[in-house]
Design a protein around this motif. Sequence first.
Motif, PDB file in Angstrom:
ATOM      1  N   PRO A 109      -2.422  -3.223 -20.275  1.00  0.00           N
ATOM      2  CA  PRO A 109      -1.580  -4.104 -19.447  1.00  0.00           C
ATOM      3  C   PRO A 109      -0.662  -3.336 -18.507  1.00  0.00           C
ATOM      4  N   VAL A 110      -0.253  -2.130 -18.905  1.00  0.00           N
ATOM      5  CA  VAL A 110       0.633  -1.344 -18.042  1.00  0.00           C
ATOM      6  C   VAL A 110      -0.108  -0.895 -16.787  1.00  0.00           C
ATOM      7  N   PHE A 111      -1.380  -0.539 -16.946  1.00  0.00           N
ATOM      8  CA  PHE A 111      -2.179  -0.159 -15.777  1.00  0.00           C
ATOM      9  C   PHE A 111      -2.273  -1.301 -14.785  1.00  0.00           C
ATOM     10  N   TRP A 112      -2.578  -2.500 -15.266  1.00  0.00           N
ATOM     11  CA  TRP A 112      -2.714  -3.636 -14.357  1.00  0.00           C
ATOM     12  C   TRP A 112      -1.380  -3.989 -13.714  1.00  0.00           C
ATOM     13  N   THR A 113      -0.291  -3.841 -14.462  1.00  0.00           N
ATOM     14  CA  THR A 113       1.028  -4.077 -13.880  1.00  0.00           C
ATOM     15  C   THR A 113       1.314  -3.065 -12.773  1.00  0.00           C
ATOM     16  N   ALA A 114       1.020  -1.784 -13.040  1.00  0.00           N
ATOM     17  CA  ALA A 114       1.254  -0.743 -12.038  1.00  0.00           C
ATOM     18  C   ALA A 114       0.372  -0.953 -10.808  1.00  0.00           C
ATOM     19  N   LEU A 115      -0.883  -1.383 -11.021  1.00  0.00           N
ATOM     20  CA  LEU A 115      -1.789  -1.620  -9.901  1.00  0.00           C
ATOM     21  C   LEU A 115      -1.288  -2.768  -9.023  1.00  0.00           C
ATOM     22  N   VAL A 116      -0.907  -3.873  -9.645  1.00  0.00           N
ATOM     23  CA  VAL A 116      -0.390  -5.008  -8.871  1.00  0.00           C
ATOM     24  C   VAL A 116       0.890  -4.632  -8.148  1.00  0.00           C
ATOM     25  N   ASN A 117       1.776  -3.916  -8.835  1.00  0.00           N
ATOM     26  CA  ASN A 117       3.007  -3.455  -8.188  1.00  0.00           C
ATOM     27  C   ASN A 117       2.704  -2.587  -6.974  1.00  0.00           C
ATOM     28  N   ASN A 118       1.714  -1.712  -7.116  1.00  0.00           N
ATOM     29  CA  ASN A 118       1.369  -0.811  -6.022  1.00  0.00           C
ATOM     30  C   ASN A 118       0.794  -1.553  -4.825  1.00  0.00           C
ATOM     31  N   LEU A 119      -0.005  -2.587  -5.108  1.00  0.00           N
ATOM     32  CA  LEU A 119      -0.553  -3.392  -4.015  1.00  0.00           C
ATOM     33  C   LEU A 119       0.554  -4.154  -3.293  1.00  0.00           C
ATOM     34  N   TRP A 120       1.496  -4.721  -4.041  1.00  0.00           N
ATOM     35  CA  TRP A 120       2.633  -5.379  -3.408  1.00  0.00           C
ATOM     36  C   TRP A 120       3.489  -4.385  -2.636  1.00  0.00           C
ATOM     37  N   TYR A 121       3.663  -3.201  -3.215  1.00  0.00           N
ATOM     38  CA  TYR A 121       4.455  -2.166  -2.546  1.00  0.00           C
ATOM     39  C   TYR A 121       3.794  -1.739  -1.239  1.00  0.00           C
ATOM     40  N   ALA A 122       2.468  -1.580  -1.261  1.00  0.00           N
ATOM     41  CA  ALA A 122       1.746  -1.208  -0.041  1.00  0.00           C
ATOM     42  C   ALA A 122       1.864  -2.298   1.014  1.00  0.00           C
ATOM     43  N   ALA A 123       1.702  -3.552   0.593  1.00  0.00           N
ATOM     44  CA  ALA A 123       1.802  -4.660   1.542  1.00  0.00           C
ATOM     45  C   ALA A 123       3.202  -4.774   2.132  1.00  0.00           C
ATOM     46  N   GLY A 124       4.212  -4.413   1.346  1.00  0.00           N
ATOM     47  CA  GLY A 124       5.591  -4.550   1.802  1.00  0.00           C
ATOM     48  C   GLY A 124       6.137  -3.358   2.546  1.00  0.00           C
ATOM     49  N   THR A 125       5.375  -2.261   2.623  1.00  0.00           N
ATOM     50  CA  THR A 125       5.880  -1.064   3.312  1.00  0.00           C
ATOM     51  C   THR A 125       5.034  -0.648   4.519  1.00  0.00           C
ATOM     52  N   ILE A 126       3.716  -0.839   4.456  1.00  0.00           N
ATOM     53  CA  ILE A 126       2.848  -0.319   5.515  1.00  0.00           C
ATOM     54  C   ILE A 126       3.109  -1.016   6.843  1.00  0.00           C
ATOM     55  N   VAL A 127       2.948  -2.329   6.861  1.00  0.00           N
ATOM     56  CA  VAL A 127       3.114  -3.079   8.116  1.00  0.00           C
ATOM     57  C   VAL A 127       4.554  -3.015   8.634  1.00  0.00           C
ATOM     58  N   PRO A 128       5.586  -3.237   7.792  1.00  0.00           N
ATOM     59  CA  PRO A 128       6.957  -3.131   8.323  1.00  0.00           C
ATOM     60  C   PRO A 128       7.296  -1.750   8.871  1.00  0.00           C
ATOM     61  N   ALA A 129       6.850  -0.682   8.205  1.00  0.00           N
ATOM     62  CA  ALA A 129       7.161   0.665   8.687  1.00  0.00           C
ATOM     63  C   ALA A 129       6.494   0.937  10.029  1.00  0.00           C
ATOM     64  N   ILE A 130       5.232   0.506  10.185  1.00  0.00           N
ATOM     65  CA  ILE A 130       4.527   0.724  11.449  1.00  0.00           C
ATOM     66  C   ILE A 130       5.147  -0.108  12.556  1.00  0.00           C
ATOM     67  N   ALA A 131       5.446  -1.372  12.272  1.00  0.00           N
ATOM     68  CA  ALA A 131       6.052  -2.238  13.285  1.00  0.00           C
ATOM     69  C   ALA A 131       7.421  -1.718  13.709  1.00  0.00           C
TER      70      ALA A 131
END
Length: 297
Positions: free
Chosen positions: A68-90
């Motif tokens: 369960p920790v792996f899946w939590t870390a994976l979901v967190n990482n996907l949310w983190y990527a979605a919340g940082t990539i586009v805003p940083a580039i824009a």
Amino acid sequence: MSKLLNPSRRTNITVGWLLLLPSAVLLVAFTHYPALATFWHSAFSTPKGIRPARFIGFDQYRAMADDPVFWTALVNNLWYAAGTIVPAIALAMLMALWVNGKLAGRGFLRLAFFTPTVLPMIAVANIWLFFYTPSYGLLDQIRGLFGLSAYNWLGSPDTVLWCLMFVSVWKDAGFFMIFYLAALQQMPPELREAAELEGASRWQIFRRVTFPLLMPTTLFVFVNAVVNAFRLVDHIVVMTRGGPDNASNLLLYYIYETGFKFWDSGYAAALTVVLLMILALVALLQFTVLERRTHYQ
């Protein structure tokens, strides 16, 4: 085939391969070989004491599917990527467009935007750790001016990941701005002048002229932003250590924790292989989808 080539042609080919040899050796030694060695190591159990490692095949990956920790870390990482990539580039593109214009003090403004990039990541984490500290941190001091009570920003599962996202965008945007600024300064001014003579507005010029010509830079920046989104460790070690309740645990930090805190090198290798596969898939999508939309001068 080599007999059909004249001596000068064979010499050019030989010289070309010799020039590529140092880079190829470094690429194989520090990229391809470690990736293959990690995959091979993931098929073995972790040696402990006098018990040697033994071949277990894909057992590490089966255990990962039930972790369960792996899946939590994976979901967190996907949310983190979605919340940082586009805003940083824009934000980087917006800052580059701003400081590329003729305005007073633009040199100081460029320095201010770029300063977070040159700060060490540990120093950045400690600065923002103070900002987020309950009661006497900068954010709660501002909240106090409006009569609001203190809030534990890094201790709440609802806000801790957003806090890490904000720090990353603040640090990365200035770095990406440099590439956009260099691309803007290489654009022929005749294109903008011709569009202005045709009566195009600023938004039309940006959408039809500037943005398409920035696509090669955007592709390069996007690749770097994706890599940054999946390699965050320093800020987590200093600010949250993956808590509370794994709410800020990301994949690379989980790999670090598994390999160097729990000393389970076999499982850490399997986690690393999954991370490499995710990055390879994202890179494939980037170069197949975005490349078609890239316009070169």
